[in-house]
Write a protein that holds these residues in place. Structure first.
Motif, PDB file in Angstrom:
ATOM      1  N   VAL A 140       1.008  -1.222  -0.014  1.00  0.00           N
ATOM      2  CA  VAL A 140       0.397  -0.117   0.031  1.00  0.00           C
ATOM      3  C   VAL A 140       1.023   1.059  -0.118  1.00  0.00           C
ATOM      4  O   VAL A 140       0.643   2.441  -0.963  1.00  0.00           O
ATOM      5  CB  VAL A 140      -0.869  -0.145   1.248  1.00  0.00           C
ATOM      6  CG1 VAL A 140      -1.705   1.573   1.638  1.00  0.00           C
ATOM      7  CG2 VAL A 140      -2.086  -1.318   1.292  1.00  0.00           C
ATOM      8  N   ILE A 141       1.958   1.075   0.445  1.00  0.00           N
ATOM      9  CA  ILE A 141       3.052   2.110   0.924  1.00  0.00           C
ATOM     10  C   ILE A 141       3.603   2.495  -0.241  1.00  0.00           C
ATOM     11  O   ILE A 141       3.965   4.094  -0.799  1.00  0.00           O
ATOM     12  CB  ILE A 141       4.261   2.075   1.628  1.00  0.00           C
ATOM     13  CG1 ILE A 141       3.354   2.308   3.722  1.00  0.00           C
ATOM     14  CG2 ILE A 141       4.853   3.518   1.907  1.00  0.00           C
ATOM     15  CD1 ILE A 141       4.209   2.100   4.273  1.00  0.00           C
ATOM     16  N   ILE A 142       3.547   1.681  -1.599  1.00  0.00           N
ATOM     17  CA  ILE A 142       4.353   1.880  -2.813  1.00  0.00           C
ATOM     18  C   ILE A 142       3.869   2.400  -3.632  1.00  0.00           C
ATOM     19  O   ILE A 142       3.760   3.496  -4.462  1.00  0.00           O
ATOM     20  CB  ILE A 142       5.038   0.425  -3.501  1.00  0.00           C
ATOM     21  CG1 ILE A 142       6.247  -0.091  -2.148  1.00  0.00           C
ATOM     22  CG2 ILE A 142       4.972   0.421  -4.139  1.00  0.00           C
ATOM     23  CD1 ILE A 142       6.634  -1.829  -2.649  1.00  0.00           C
ATOM     24  N   ASP A 143       2.691   2.107  -3.104  1.00  0.00           N
ATOM     25  CA  ASP A 143       1.175   1.987  -4.117  1.00  0.00           C
ATOM     26  C   ASP A 143       1.072   3.839  -4.019  1.00  0.00           C
ATOM     27  O   ASP A 143       0.767   4.400  -4.716  1.00  0.00           O
ATOM     28  CB  ASP A 143      -0.157   1.049  -4.139  1.00  0.00           C
ATOM     29  CG  ASP A 143      -0.038   0.128  -4.751  1.00  0.00           C
ATOM     30  OD1 ASP A 143       0.710  -0.291  -5.344  1.00  0.00           O
ATOM     31  OD2 ASP A 143      -0.830  -0.792  -4.067  1.00  0.00           O
ATOM     32  N   MET A 144       1.282   4.419  -2.631  1.00  0.00           N
ATOM     33  CA  MET A 144       1.282   5.738  -1.871  1.00  0.00           C
ATOM     34  C   MET A 144       2.304   6.771  -2.469  1.00  0.00           C
ATOM     35  O   MET A 144       1.534   7.905  -3.294  1.00  0.00           O
ATOM     36  CB  MET A 144       1.758   5.465  -0.934  1.00  0.00           C
ATOM     37  CG  MET A 144       1.073   7.427   0.043  1.00  0.00           C
ATOM     38  SD  MET A 144      -0.888   8.181  -0.895  1.00  0.00           S
ATOM     39  CE  MET A 144      -1.576   7.125   0.892  1.00  0.00           C
ATOM     40  N   GLY A 145       3.099   5.706  -3.044  1.00  0.00           N
ATOM     41  CA  GLY A 145       4.388   6.496  -3.311  1.00  0.00           C
ATOM     42  C   GLY A 145       4.444   7.303  -4.536  1.00  0.00           C
ATOM     43  O   GLY A 145       4.490   7.862  -5.091  1.00  0.00           O
ATOM     44  N   LYS A 146       3.898   6.285  -5.485  1.00  0.00           N
ATOM     45  CA  LYS A 146       2.861   6.204  -7.086  1.00  0.00           C
ATOM     46  C   LYS A 146       1.956   7.837  -7.360  1.00  0.00           C
ATOM     47  O   LYS A 146       2.369   7.971  -8.403  1.00  0.00           O
ATOM     48  CB  LYS A 146       3.023   4.741  -7.703  1.00  0.00           C
ATOM     49  CG  LYS A 146       4.159   3.989  -7.978  1.00  0.00           C
ATOM     50  CD  LYS A 146       2.699   2.455  -7.944  1.00  0.00           C
ATOM     51  CE  LYS A 146       3.580   2.129  -8.461  1.00  0.00           C
ATOM     52  NZ  LYS A 146       3.264   0.453  -8.707  1.00  0.00           N
ATOM     53  N   LYS A 147       1.208   7.564  -6.061  1.00  0.00           N
ATOM     54  CA  LYS A 147       0.851   9.083  -6.421  1.00  0.00           C
ATOM     55  C   LYS A 147       1.079  10.076  -5.118  1.00  0.00           C
ATOM     56  O   LYS A 147       0.651  11.043  -6.043  1.00  0.00           O
ATOM     57  CB  LYS A 147      -0.925   8.094  -6.025  1.00  0.00           C
ATOM     58  CG  LYS A 147      -0.969   6.883  -6.835  1.00  0.00           C
ATOM     59  CD  LYS A 147      -3.165   7.199  -6.322  1.00  0.00           C
ATOM     60  CE  LYS A 147      -3.115   5.844  -6.726  1.00  0.00           C
ATOM     61  NZ  LYS A 147      -5.355   5.778  -6.181  1.00  0.00           N
ATOM     62  N   ASN A 148       1.337   9.708  -4.303  1.00  0.00           N
ATOM     63  CA  ASN A 148       2.234  11.188  -3.613  1.00  0.00           C
ATOM     64  C   ASN A 148       3.861  10.460  -2.860  1.00  0.00           C
ATOM     65  O   ASN A 148       3.158  10.037  -1.532  1.00  0.00           O
ATOM     66  CB  ASN A 148       1.068  11.133  -2.547  1.00  0.00           C
ATOM     67  CG  ASN A 148       1.848  12.628  -2.121  1.00  0.00           C
ATOM     68  OD1 ASN A 148       2.798  13.147  -1.337  1.00  0.00           O
ATOM     69  ND2 ASN A 148       0.123  14.101  -1.649  1.00  0.00           N
ATOM     70  N   SER A 149       4.240  10.669  -3.078  1.00  0.00           N
ATOM     71  CA  SER A 149       4.937  10.260  -2.844  1.00  0.00           C
ATOM     72  C   SER A 149       6.305  11.009  -0.899  1.00  0.00           C
ATOM     73  O   SER A 149       6.478  10.578  -0.445  1.00  0.00           O
ATOM     74  CB  SER A 149       6.949  10.819  -3.755  1.00  0.00           C
ATOM     75  OG  SER A 149       7.351  11.922  -3.887  1.00  0.00           O
ATOM     76  N   LYS A 150       5.539  11.995  -1.188  1.00  0.00           N
ATOM     77  CA  LYS A 150       6.075  12.680   0.002  1.00  0.00           C
ATOM     78  C   LYS A 150       4.793  12.323   1.805  1.00  0.00           C
ATOM     79  O   LYS A 150       5.547  12.368   2.736  1.00  0.00           O
ATOM     80  CB  LYS A 150       5.171  14.455   0.064  1.00  0.00           C
ATOM     81  CG  LYS A 150       5.255  15.257   1.224  1.00  0.00           C
ATOM     82  CD  LYS A 150       4.833  16.605   1.380  1.00  0.00           C
ATOM     83  CE  LYS A 150       5.265  17.240   2.102  1.00  0.00           C
ATOM     84  NZ  LYS A 150       4.517  18.531   2.376  1.00  0.00           N
ATOM     85  N   ILE A 151       4.129  11.886   0.776  1.00  0.00           N
ATOM     86  CA  ILE A 151       3.012  11.524   2.081  1.00  0.00           C
ATOM     87  C   ILE A 151       3.797   9.518   2.280  1.00  0.00           C
ATOM     88  O   ILE A 151       3.545   9.164   3.297  1.00  0.00           O
ATOM     89  CB  ILE A 151       1.425  10.513   1.712  1.00  0.00           C
ATOM     90  CG1 ILE A 151       0.838  12.184   1.431  1.00  0.00           C
ATOM     91  CG2 ILE A 151       0.241   9.817   2.759  1.00  0.00           C
ATOM     92  CD1 ILE A 151      -0.707  12.434   0.765  1.00  0.00           C
ATOM     93  N   ALA A 152       3.890   9.379   1.428  1.00  0.00           N
ATOM     94  CA  ALA A 152       4.898   8.185   1.538  1.00  0.00           C
ATOM     95  C   ALA A 152       5.753   7.585   2.515  1.00  0.00           C
ATOM     96  O   ALA A 152       6.464   7.008   2.953  1.00  0.00           O
ATOM     97  CB  ALA A 152       5.497   7.096   0.372  1.00  0.00           C
ATOM     98  N   ASN A 153       6.276   9.380   1.820  1.00  0.00           N
ATOM     99  CA  ASN A 153       8.227   8.965   3.022  1.00  0.00           C
ATOM    100  C   ASN A 153       7.388   9.294   3.833  1.00  0.00           C
ATOM    101  O   ASN A 153       8.441   8.963   5.539  1.00  0.00           O
ATOM    102  CB  ASN A 153       8.596  10.552   2.178  1.00  0.00           C
ATOM    103  CG  ASN A 153      10.137   9.463   1.325  1.00  0.00           C
ATOM    104  OD1 ASN A 153      10.193   8.654   0.663  1.00  0.00           O
ATOM    105  ND2 ASN A 153       9.310  10.414   0.213  1.00  0.00           N
TER     106      ASN A 153
END
Length: 383
Positions: free
Chosen positions: A170-183
């Protein structure tokens, strides 16, 4: 397996108008049954936005309970929510919620409580509550039955590994949409560990907040002291390695007060306790980041024993040493998984009557098909 559980979730949601503001998603073709149920609530109650009738913003967090079958997850949730009702067996995936008002005309907090039933038999359902929408405010509570130490490691290992794999996805998928939130999510788990902590380079924090609760301490405290020592040291290591908080509890009021305080920290952001207890003769209570490998010690008092074990990772070493004392039993959580469609707590007249009719039609079809095949065999044999 999902029918009774999701239907129960929907009935609860439909009967609780205070949850109206949380359902804003309209159904799509790819939505699962849970998504459609939420959308139906929204449509019937004409919900708009994420504000209540007073226009007060609502803050939400999600807490996901997993653990041993019959380990006490439901009891903990009910006590934390001040619900005086007997716990019912969790058959699949259950949902309930808690609501907390901070004061007049101030933000209202909502906590979503999810519970996975069946021990390790329903691991596929983990993906339902942990989504892109919930991951930023999601916590996991692993409840382990201290009274059954031979089943403890297998349940802990399976549940943590599957949950961790899905969260990372889920975090990887989040990174594709919003890298700031994933980090932000990745960095958040290091906040409980001091920058100068000697074990900082040796641990692998769980990707989201994790609490490990050892239940049924009232039974565990009567174990032989050496067995208690092995369990305590092992769980301390696992919790520290994953950057998790660890505590032991039972149904006693004193223990439940501490449990409730810790869950309220996850659910409502309340201040967490800074107390610490590492005495094996008392219930353990160790907040994340306050333990260390030097204090925990080695998994065995004998260096010779450790030298005979071939392990590729610290976790594997502790597992093998633990299973020397508590060999895993060949009892699978997959046995005796009940069909929620036949459970009386999920009874609904119209649905159950239609189900009975379809069952009769299927039985009749099976009988007719069987006769047809027998007839074909007779024709073949007569030629």
């Amino acid at each position: 397996m999902l029918r009774g559980s999701h239907r129960n979730c929907y009935k609860r949601a439909r009967g609780q108008s205070s949850l109206r503001e949380t359902f804003t998603k309209m159904p799509k073709a790819s939505d699962n049954l849970w998504d459609i149920a939420l959308a139906e609530v929204q449509k019937k109650e004409n919900v708009d936005g994420k504000e209540d009738g007073d226009g007060v913003e609502i803050w939400e967090r999600s807490v996901f309970f997993v653990g041993n079958k019959n380990g006490g997850k439901t009891t903990i949730i009910l006590r934390c929510l001040d619900r005086d009702e007997p716990p019912k067996p969790t058959l699949a995936l259950e949902y309930t919620f808690g609501r907390r008002a901070k004061g007049h005309n101030t933000p209202k907090d909502i906590a979503h409580f999810w519970e996975l039933g069946g021990g390790i038999s329903l691991l596929d359902l983990i993906r339902i509550p942990i989504t892109l929408d919930s991951i930023r405010s999601f916590s996991v509570v692993l409840v382990l039955d201290l009274s059954k130490p031979s089943n403890l490691w297998s349940a802990m290992e399976s549940l943590l590994q599957v949950t961790k794999n899905h969260v990372n996805k889920v975090i990887i998928d989040m990174g594709k949409k919003n890298s700031k939130i994933a980090n932000e999510i990745k960095q958040k788990m290091w906040k409980s560990m001091q920058k100068d902590h000697p074990d900082r380079e040796l641990i692998d924090p769980f990707p989201i907040p994790l609490v490990i609760i050892g239940s049924k301490y009232d039974i565990f405290q009567d174990f032989d002291s050496e067995k208690r020592k092995v369990i305590c040291k092992t769980l301390r290591f696992v919790a520290h390695y994953y950057g998790a908080s660890l505590m032991f509890t039972s149904k006693s009021e004193v223990h439940m007060l501490k449990t409730r305080a810790l869950i309220n920290h996850l659910a409502f952001g309340l201040e967490k306790s800074k107390s610490l207890s590492v005495d094996i003769n008392k219930p353990l209570f160790i907040p994340a980041g306050l333990d260390s490998l030097s204090q925990i010690g080695s998994p065995s008092t004998s260096e010779r024993d450790i030298g005979q074990i071939h392990a590729r990772t610290p976790i594997e070493l502790w597992k093998k040493m633990y299973e020397r004392t508590f060999p895993p039993k060949n009892i699978s959580d997959l046995k005796e998984v009940k069909d929620p469609a036949r459970d009386p707590q999920y009874a609904e007249n119209e649905v159950d009557m239609m189900r009975a009719q379809k069952d009769q039609e299927l039985e009749q079809y099976t009988r007719n098909a069987s006769k047809s095949w027998k007839g074909m065999e007779l024709d073949v044999s007569g030629r």
